[in-house]
Scaffold this motif. Structure first.
Motif, PDB file in Angstrom:
ATOM      1  N   GLU A  83      36.437  45.707  36.020  1.00  0.00           N
ATOM      2  CA  GLU A  83      36.126  45.454  36.658  1.00  0.00           C
ATOM      3  C   GLU A  83      36.141  43.381  36.942  1.00  0.00           C
ATOM      4  O   GLU A  83      35.411  43.806  35.983  1.00  0.00           O
ATOM      5  CB  GLU A  83      35.784  46.319  37.542  1.00  0.00           C
ATOM      6  CG  GLU A  83      36.085  47.512  38.597  1.00  0.00           C
ATOM      7  CD  GLU A  83      37.353  47.412  39.348  1.00  0.00           C
ATOM      8  OE1 GLU A  83      36.504  46.662  40.233  1.00  0.00           O
ATOM      9  OE2 GLU A  83      38.023  47.887  39.071  1.00  0.00           O
ATOM     10  N   ASN A  84      36.217  43.181  38.331  1.00  0.00           N
ATOM     11  CA  ASN A  84      36.325  41.747  38.232  1.00  0.00           C
ATOM     12  C   ASN A  84      36.351  40.683  36.805  1.00  0.00           C
ATOM     13  O   ASN A  84      35.158  39.633  36.415  1.00  0.00           O
ATOM     14  CB  ASN A  84      33.963  41.480  38.305  1.00  0.00           C
ATOM     15  CG  ASN A  84      33.712  41.939  39.139  1.00  0.00           C
ATOM     16  OD1 ASN A  84      34.223  42.029  40.311  1.00  0.00           O
ATOM     17  ND2 ASN A  84      32.649  43.210  39.060  1.00  0.00           N
ATOM     18  N   PHE A  85      37.847  41.320  36.261  1.00  0.00           N
ATOM     19  CA  PHE A  85      38.671  40.306  35.443  1.00  0.00           C
ATOM     20  C   PHE A  85      38.654  39.155  35.844  1.00  0.00           C
ATOM     21  O   PHE A  85      39.018  38.839  37.508  1.00  0.00           O
ATOM     22  CB  PHE A  85      39.527  40.912  35.533  1.00  0.00           C
ATOM     23  CG  PHE A  85      40.502  40.035  34.050  1.00  0.00           C
ATOM     24  CD1 PHE A  85      40.217  40.252  32.649  1.00  0.00           C
ATOM     25  CD2 PHE A  85      41.949  39.005  34.761  1.00  0.00           C
ATOM     26  CE1 PHE A  85      41.285  39.817  32.189  1.00  0.00           C
ATOM     27  CE2 PHE A  85      42.390  38.950  33.788  1.00  0.00           C
ATOM     28  CZ  PHE A  85      42.264  38.821  32.335  1.00  0.00           C
ATOM     29  N   LYS A  87      35.834  36.863  36.892  1.00  0.00           N
ATOM     30  CA  LYS A  87      34.634  36.322  37.263  1.00  0.00           C
ATOM     31  C   LYS A  87      34.372  34.800  36.667  1.00  0.00           C
ATOM     32  O   LYS A  87      33.733  34.067  37.489  1.00  0.00           O
ATOM     33  CB  LYS A  87      33.595  37.408  37.317  1.00  0.00           C
ATOM     34  CG  LYS A  87      32.859  37.150  36.587  1.00  0.00           C
ATOM     35  CD  LYS A  87      32.056  38.325  37.065  1.00  0.00           C
ATOM     36  CE  LYS A  87      30.707  38.287  36.007  1.00  0.00           C
ATOM     37  NZ  LYS A  87      29.301  38.817  36.457  1.00  0.00           N
ATOM     38  N   SER A  88      34.517  34.478  35.107  1.00  0.00           N
ATOM     39  CA  SER A  88      33.890  33.210  34.706  1.00  0.00           C
ATOM     40  C   SER A  88      35.009  32.157  34.717  1.00  0.00           C
ATOM     41  O   SER A  88      34.478  31.232  34.282  1.00  0.00           O
ATOM     42  CB  SER A  88      33.326  33.884  33.632  1.00  0.00           C
ATOM     43  OG  SER A  88      34.481  34.018  32.703  1.00  0.00           O
ATOM     44  N   LYS A  94      40.298  30.954  40.158  1.00  0.00           N
ATOM     45  CA  LYS A  94      40.050  31.581  40.905  1.00  0.00           C
ATOM     46  C   LYS A  94      40.514  31.951  41.402  1.00  0.00           C
ATOM     47  O   LYS A  94      41.315  33.363  42.156  1.00  0.00           O
ATOM     48  CB  LYS A  94      38.198  32.128  41.246  1.00  0.00           C
ATOM     49  CG  LYS A  94      37.404  32.409  40.060  1.00  0.00           C
ATOM     50  CD  LYS A  94      36.411  32.221  40.569  1.00  0.00           C
ATOM     51  CE  LYS A  94      35.459  32.374  39.740  1.00  0.00           C
ATOM     52  NZ  LYS A  94      33.896  32.484  39.670  1.00  0.00           N
ATOM     53  N   SER A 109      42.219  48.362  38.060  1.00  0.00           N
ATOM     54  CA  SER A 109      41.651  48.010  37.020  1.00  0.00           C
ATOM     55  C   SER A 109      42.025  49.734  36.275  1.00  0.00           C
ATOM     56  O   SER A 109      41.547  50.768  36.618  1.00  0.00           O
ATOM     57  CB  SER A 109      40.544  47.551  37.197  1.00  0.00           C
ATOM     58  OG  SER A 109      40.367  46.284  37.649  1.00  0.00           O
ATOM     59  N   GLN A 112      36.957  51.333  34.976  1.00  0.00           N
ATOM     60  CA  GLN A 112      35.722  51.274  36.979  1.00  0.00           C
ATOM     61  C   GLN A 112      34.784  50.527  36.841  1.00  0.00           C
ATOM     62  O   GLN A 112      33.863  50.119  37.782  1.00  0.00           O
ATOM     63  CB  GLN A 112      36.341  52.651  37.417  1.00  0.00           C
ATOM     64  CG  GLN A 112      37.059  53.087  37.212  1.00  0.00           C
ATOM     65  CD  GLN A 112      38.207  52.254  38.001  1.00  0.00           C
ATOM     66  OE1 GLN A 112      38.021  51.026  38.864  1.00  0.00           O
ATOM     67  NE2 GLN A 112      39.784  51.836  37.241  1.00  0.00           N
ATOM     68  N   SER A 113      33.799  49.459  35.543  1.00  0.00           N
ATOM     69  CA  SER A 113      32.939  48.875  35.287  1.00  0.00           C
ATOM     70  C   SER A 113      33.579  47.088  34.652  1.00  0.00           C
ATOM     71  O   SER A 113      34.779  47.319  34.735  1.00  0.00           O
ATOM     72  CB  SER A 113      32.558  49.941  34.642  1.00  0.00           C
ATOM     73  OG  SER A 113      32.854  49.878  32.560  1.00  0.00           O
ATOM     74  N   GLU A 114      32.238  46.772  34.906  1.00  0.00           N
ATOM     75  CA  GLU A 114      33.031  45.509  34.629  1.00  0.00           C
ATOM     76  C   GLU A 114      32.864  45.410  32.159  1.00  0.00           C
ATOM     77  O   GLU A 114      33.043  46.674  32.101  1.00  0.00           O
ATOM     78  CB  GLU A 114      31.947  44.043  34.718  1.00  0.00           C
ATOM     79  CG  GLU A 114      31.287  44.562  36.221  1.00  0.00           C
ATOM     80  CD  GLU A 114      30.692  42.831  36.882  1.00  0.00           C
ATOM     81  OE1 GLU A 114      30.832  41.811  35.957  1.00  0.00           O
ATOM     82  OE2 GLU A 114      30.779  43.039  37.535  1.00  0.00           O
ATOM     83  N   TYR A 115      33.569  44.252  32.001  1.00  0.00           N
ATOM     84  CA  TYR A 115      33.248  44.266  31.019  1.00  0.00           C
ATOM     85  C   TYR A 115      32.179  44.811  29.828  1.00  0.00           C
ATOM     86  O   TYR A 115      31.183  44.255  30.888  1.00  0.00           O
ATOM     87  CB  TYR A 115      33.662  42.687  30.522  1.00  0.00           C
ATOM     88  CG  TYR A 115      34.029  42.788  28.831  1.00  0.00           C
ATOM     89  CD1 TYR A 115      35.047  43.233  27.913  1.00  0.00           C
ATOM     90  CD2 TYR A 115      32.935  42.306  28.230  1.00  0.00           C
ATOM     91  CE1 TYR A 115      35.378  42.935  27.292  1.00  0.00           C
ATOM     92  CE2 TYR A 115      33.225  42.132  26.753  1.00  0.00           C
ATOM     93  CZ  TYR A 115      34.037  42.716  25.942  1.00  0.00           C
ATOM     94  OH  TYR A 115      34.937  42.863  24.834  1.00  0.00           O
TER      95      TYR A 115
END
Length: 186
Positions: A83-85, A87-88, A94, A109, A112-115
């Motif tokens: 998730e939030n792939f 984002k940086s 983006k 994804s 289901q969690s961020e990196y």
């Protein structure tokens, strides 16, 4: 074959930083040729990730094919490792990513969690291999890049599952297409 995983270099690994770069035109042309060729053999889903470069350009090519040919059965799936792939990334990258996600026919994804750890990338690779029939990579072993990890995993998978096919487009093949396009222009 109904599902193909298309991946390869990141844009910065190829030195492509603008949409009007001639190298990008050639890469998109070869991706389009391959997708059209595979569609004749039953391809329905083009599946890729969200990385800048080959994966995002693949999504753009699928949308182009869909606009040009209303009869096409080709659909685009974007599969992300977490998730939030992205984002940086900077705002321009983006926005490019959001355009890809918003134009996809399917998106999900694998985590289901961020990196959290590199295992998410291994799980992503496993998902891609288990949910596609073939892989197409734009990669040249003489010019290493991040997608080497995907290539190694694809080759390992192929040894265990020889029915899983893969194709690699290297720089020589890209150069041949560039020469052919240049010849047609003159």
């Amino acid at each position: 074959m109904s599902r193909i995983w298309i991946t390869g270099y990141r844009s910065y690994e190829l030195g492509i930083f603008t949409k009007n770069d001639l190298k990008l035109k050639i890469i998109k042309q070869i991706i389009k040729q391959k997708i059209n060729q595979y569609e004749e053999n039953g391809l329905e889903w083009v599946i890729s990730g969200g990385n800048l470069g080959i994966e995002q350009w693949t999504g753009e090519v699928v949308k182009e094919i869909q606009k040009e040919n209303q009869e096409t059965n080709i659909k685009n799936a974007v599969i992300l490792p977490f998730e939030n792939f992205g984002k940086s990334w900077n705002d321009e990258n983006k926005n490019s990513f959001l355009n890809l996600i918003n134009s996809a026919d399917f998106k999900i994804s694998t985590s289901q969690s961020e990196y959290k750890s590199p295992i998410q990338f291994k799980n992503y690779q496993s998902f891609m291999l288990n949910h596609t029939d073939k892989a197409l990579m734009i990669y040249d072993s003489e010019h290493k890049g991040k997608s080497e990890y995907d290539l190694n995993r694809i080759m390992e998978y192929n040894k265990i599952n020889p029915q899983y096919d893969y194709e690699i487009i290297d720089f020589y093949e890209l150069q041949e297409l560039a020469d052919e396009l240049q010849y047609k222009e003159y």
